[in-house]
Design an enzyme around this catalytic site. Sequence first.
Site, PDB file in Angstrom:
ATOM      1  CG  HIS A 159      -1.911   1.083   1.255  1.00 45.96           C
ATOM      2  ND1 HIS A 159      -3.098   1.021   0.575  1.00 45.96           N
ATOM      3  CD2 HIS A 159      -1.876   2.292   1.863  1.00 45.96           C
ATOM      4  CE1 HIS A 159      -3.767   2.143   0.771  1.00 45.96           C
ATOM      5  NE2 HIS A 159      -3.056   2.925   1.552  1.00 45.96           N
TER       6      HIS A 159
ATOM      7  CG  HIS B 210     -10.210   3.807   3.139  1.00 46.78           C
ATOM      8  ND1 HIS B 210     -10.724   4.170   4.345  1.00 46.78           N
ATOM      9  CD2 HIS B 210      -8.860   3.790   3.311  1.00 46.78           C
ATOM     10  CE1 HIS B 210      -9.729   4.379   5.201  1.00 46.78           C
ATOM     11  NE2 HIS B 210      -8.598   4.158   4.601  1.00 46.78           N
TER      12      HIS B 210
ATOM     13  CG  ASP C 285      -4.220   5.933 -12.213  1.00 47.93           C
ATOM     14  OD1 ASP C 285      -3.811   6.458 -11.168  1.00 47.93           O
ATOM     15  OD2 ASP C 285      -3.466   5.344 -13.004  1.00 47.93           O
TER      16      ASP C 285
ATOM     17  N   GLY D  84      -2.733   9.267  -8.329  1.00 49.82           N
ATOM     18  CA  GLY D  84      -3.432   7.997  -8.339  1.00 49.82           C
ATOM     19  C   GLY D  84      -3.050   7.127  -7.170  1.00 49.82           C
TER      20      GLY D  84
END
Lengths: 730, 220
Positions: free
Chosen positions: A50, A96, A491, A528
């Site tokens: 992440h 999320h 994006d 993005g």
Amino acid sequence: MTLPHDTKITPDLVKQHGLKPDEYERFVKLLGREPTLTELGICSAMWNEHCSYKSSKKWLKTMPTTGRHVIQGPGENAGVIDIGDGDAIVFKMESHNHPSFIEPYQGAATGVGGILRDVFTMGARPIAAMNALRFGEPSHPKTRHLVSGVVHGIGGYGNSFGVPTIGGEVNFHPRYNGNILVNAMAVGLARADSIFYSKAKGVGLPVVYLGAKTGRDGIHGATMASAEFDDHAEEKRPTVQVGDPFTEKCLLEACLELMASGAVIAIQDMGAAGLTSSAVEMGAKGDLGIELDLDRVPCREAGMTAYEMMLSESQERMLMVLDPSREKEAEAIFRKWGLDFAIVGKTTGTLRFVIKHRGQVMADLPIKQMGDEAPEYDRPWVPPKTQPVLKDVPAPNDLKAAILKIVGSPDMCSRRWVWEQYDSLIGSNTAQIPGGDAGVVRIRGKKAIAVSTDVTPRYVEADPLEGAKQAVAECWRNLTAVGADPIAITDNLNFGNPERPEIMGQFVHAIKGLSEACNALAFPIVSGNVSLYNETNGQAILPTPAIGGIGLIADLDTMATIAFKNADDAILLVGCHGSHLGQSIYLREVLGKEEGAPPPVDLGVEKKNGDFVRKLIRTGQLTAVHDVSDGGLALAVIEMAMASGLGAALSALTHEQLFGEDQARYVVTTRPNNAAVLLAEAGKAGVAVAQVGTVTSEATLKISGGPSITVAELRAAHDGWFPAYMAGEL
Amino acid sequence: MKSAVVVFPGINRERDMMLALESVTGTRPVSVWHTETELPKVDLVVVPGGFSYGDYLRCGAIAARSPIMQDIRAKALKGLKVLGVCNGFQIITEAGLLPGVLVRNKDLRFVCRRVKLKVENNRTFFTNRLAKGAVVSCPVAHGEGNYICDPDTLKRLEGDNRVVFRYAENTNPNGALNDIAGIMNEAGTVIGMMPHPENMIEPLHGKTDCRPLFESLLAA
């Protein structure tokens, strides 16, 4: 130097932190010793997928990110584009997904909070929000609960914060049963000459902690978002943060006030991996070290350890490097807004990230290697299998029943139930609310921006390259359809487990498709987010590269909308007649099949047709405009009728012409006396345009040689599904 | 016409309200921060919409007890005109300037949509430019706009012609008693309403139906 090695680092502990054995070895080698528990935590926070983009970075670098409007491309909190007159638009979309599946209200709420913070961290006041949501099939036992919680959470945060939510997408598909997608986009307005960045400058300057207190919520959130789910996903609920939009609103006002005072040198919001990630990013980008004294961090509860403080993802927090001569002034602003203000550390010239707590050094790490020099992988991938182009898709037995079924299907019905829970009007600048091709907000005077989020995941699944091109093309088309010049995109790339070569293949091809489309349409990517590991028990989501685009409308008087305006207006189809039914809504809803190749995207034709439509809008020749997408020509015309209360008489059309989802197409209307002029102009421009019908005062859809359906019948089907489903009546 | 707009932490429609007041009356309102203890000299105080203090305790309850509200209450009792919109309506009701209370919408969901408002009383400082019985379009955006009060209060409100606005044509979005959208105090100097007239005053908003409400301030 002695560090408190009070916890033995075992292979099991390393695994719990989401680090692979070779990654851990690399970490130990980097330190030249065994890490402390706090250090292991920091490493897991920075090197997870992440935060580090370790699987995607190689491919992201290949995307087009520059252009004449671009002030700041990817790599900062958000992208920045120039829209003239000294105005800049700051925007980004972020996922999320994992937290929203585990705890939908807070997951979605903090998703909105996080993206708003990304935008105002750069000095912009948020002026619009959007979202792209994907849920499992309606019959899945969790779906209704998830829709309800996510929509409530998005509204709960955005409404209270005070940003208009002007559009978005909601889709259902069984492939999202175990992993829903919540992608939130925020758009802010700033002055082009006062954008704030995260790069720290200057040694020995105060590092200041601002906003809410640090609690034990959200610990390991980013690590959780970097792994697949299994049947025990709900046990991860403590990793979900809790949002406080009231504090965020105060934080916005305090930050903007402080920025205007000139005291801010660098600023970074605390998002994923909280204090760790924000401090490392500021230092690493500025080639500086950072030293933090955790005894000074405002905490919500007593007795928090260094490990907990460094990994907390408590919301509504910021880190700043301040001009030391302005400390008092800065503190007064934050006190006024009832927020915490604490000097928690300083910048150093050592390139080390040093954490002190209760007089002990808890971590001492090389800052560059933790941040922008984190591991990077070239994961193996295989080209995705593509599907054959479908031929001879049968016509419906009953055209009227087919149309009503499509209009009232979960993916095509009205989303009013959803967007009425979002405040779309706050700010007094909303020129188009949800329900049209794009949301539009005024900047000032006649100047406005249009915003649209788009992707058709079933196309991407069938052919990642063409499907990704289509996502960009549809976004560009939606902005064009309201009369905007498309400028740039953000994006949000949602995929499965990148360690599987077929998923990595989807990703690589999608990036290729996005790049091709962005290049051809001069529509660069300025920000993005990548969300991988959207998988449960080995089943991945449909590949979903959501695109959020911004367009500029110089003169609001020429803005176009989808509703028919006058009886007798000619209805024209811009672009060729439909022929492509592979992966179409018709195929799925009426024939119960999801197969074949998606419609191919000819970017040259896309550009030519779009530029032509935009010119017609600007010259005042069109009375209504709608892009043709899901459901083809038939659905475009029906939506225009339902938005107006007028009807349409269509010429005789085949089911392929009615439902084909061929690309680069628009339905437009013009005054009857202008139709011939328009057709002649189209001929000169080499754009295929054909009259397909006429707007009627009678509110009925009539297809020559086919059925008649009243707009009331269409509306009943269209408006009925969502409220009935959510009420548990379906 | 001089006006002030009160700002509490968490209020978020103060800009919309100031824009509307300025564009119609031609005078920029003064912004008043909640910690101030005395209002500047003005003809009208507006408490705008938003989520003061996050609406965390009870809508408007905390703001109603802030320093500036003490002065507003004192001056309102002496005849100063006060308009509360949305959260502002909740705040002035909590402050005791209007009777009743606003509770969660009947279906428990926030709702943002256009409704129809019927002007029930056109002899007020905010409605004098419209005919009695006129119906205007106006947006709402709230989660707790369901007006309730005890039967005696309701009887008095109706009997004294103190219901200023009523949701019309079956557009009651929240279940409010008697379709009540806005009320006033006995003296007619304090008005509270849930809908957002400030979001329907120029062509960009789709309609300009609520412009006459702000124009009424000039005649008052």
